[in-house]
Motif scaffolding. Structure first.
Motif, short mmCIF file in Angstrom:
data_model
loop_
_atom_site.label_atom_id
_atom_site.label_comp_id
_atom_site.label_asym_id
_atom_site.label_seq_id
_atom_site.Cartn_x
_atom_site.Cartn_y
_atom_site.Cartn_z
N VAL A 46 3.53 -3.63 -2.03
CA VAL A 46 2.72 -3.07 -0.94
C VAL A 46 1.82 -1.95 -1.43
O VAL A 46 0.66 -1.85 -1.03
N VAL A 47 2.34 -1.10 -2.33
CA VAL A 47 1.57 0.06 -2.79
C VAL A 47 0.95 -0.15 -4.17
O VAL A 47 0.46 0.80 -4.79
N ARG A 48 0.91 -1.39 -4.66
CA ARG A 48 0.47 -1.67 -6.03
C ARG A 48 -0.90 -1.09 -6.36
O ARG A 48 -1.13 -0.64 -7.48
N ASP A 49 -1.82 -1.06 -5.40
CA ASP A 49 -3.16 -0.53 -5.67
C ASP A 49 -3.18 0.99 -5.73
O ASP A 49 -4.18 1.58 -6.14
N GLU A 50 -2.09 1.62 -5.33
CA GLU A 50 -1.98 3.08 -5.37
C GLU A 50 -1.22 3.57 -6.61
O GLU A 50 -1.15 4.76 -6.86
N ILE A 51 -0.65 2.65 -7.37
CA ILE A 51 0.13 3.02 -8.55
C ILE A 51 -0.83 3.44 -9.67
O ILE A 51 -1.70 2.67 -10.08
N ASP A 52 -0.65 4.67 -10.14
CA ASP A 52 -1.50 5.21 -11.21
C ASP A 52 -0.90 4.99 -12.58
O ASP A 52 -1.62 4.85 -13.57
N ARG A 53 0.43 5.00 -12.65
CA ARG A 53 1.13 4.88 -13.92
C ARG A 53 2.35 3.96 -13.78
O ARG A 53 2.97 3.92 -12.74
N GLY A 58 6.18 -11.19 -4.93
CA GLY A 58 5.01 -12.01 -4.58
C GLY A 58 4.00 -12.02 -5.71
O GLY A 58 4.06 -11.23 -6.64
N ARG A 59 3.08 -12.91 -5.63
CA ARG A 59 2.06 -13.02 -6.68
C ARG A 59 0.67 -13.17 -6.08
O ARG A 59 -0.25 -13.62 -6.73
N ASP A 60 0.50 -12.75 -4.83
CA ASP A 60 -0.78 -12.96 -4.14
C ASP A 60 -1.65 -11.70 -4.19
O ASP A 60 -2.25 -11.32 -3.21
#
Length: 191
Positions: A137-144, A163-165
């Motif tokens: 859910v937060v993958r685009d917010e992960i910096d490191r 998931g892989r979408d």
């Protein structure tokens, strides 16, 4: 400077943060990697366990920890307040706060909104402790990413990202440290 979100987690070499039944006891907790990684990521052991082992809990890179319910529930009922030395936020839509969890914030809010608010606040880094569904859910917010790659294969289980979408994202390695135990600390920053 904005705070960064770091997904710091143990993972099998086939990409699982837990086995098919949520088990993680096959991960190596002892070995030549333990002290070195523990020092670098000081404060990431549950408070009572760190205190019992004599590990320092202050001075680490994080002051906030984020967890999904399943990650949080691993310590229940014994550890309803696992990281009392950190600000603890648990994302859940279905569960109530258990007894003894007074210092834990439970929320059903959108995790992306919460992470963006946290990043805008003053403070140290934000630790995404798990699990795979919350990470997706937060993958685009992960910096490191700080991945403790363990020399085991689960074959199935809870993936690093559920998931892989999702769209590809590029990360650059900032450090790859192999240990005699077979654990490899692989650290990356978002490009």
């Amino acid at each position: 400077m904005m705070r960064e979100l770091t997904y710091y987690v143990a993972v099998s070499i086939d990409g699982f943060i837990a086995g098919p039944d949520g088990e993680f006891d096959r991960f190596l907790f002892e070995g030549d990697h333990a002290a070195d990684i523990g020092k670098k990521y000081q404060g990431t052991a549950p408070t009572v366990l760190a205190e019992g082992a004599g590990f320092p809990i202050d001075g680490g890179p994080f002051d906030t920890v984020l967890m999904g319910w399943n990650t949080y529930a691993v310590g229940l009922p014994e550890l309803p307040n696992p990281y009392r030395h950190l600000r603890q936020i648990v994302f859940t839509r279905e569960h109530d706060a258990p007894e003894g969890s007074d210092d834990v914030e439970f929320t059903d809010r959108d995790p992306v909104e919460v992470v963006r608010e946290l990043k805008a606040e003053e403070g140290k880094g934000i630790w995404l402790c798990g699990g795979g569904a919350l990470a997706s859910v937060v993958r685009d917010e992960i910096d490191r990413l700080a991945l403790k790659r363990n020399p085991i294969l689960f074959g199935d289980g809870i993936p690093l990202f559920e998931g892989r979408d999702y769209a590809p994202a590029a990360f650059r390695p900032t450090g790859i440290t192999p240990y005699e135990s077979g654990v490899v600390l692989a650290e990356y920053v978002r490009v």
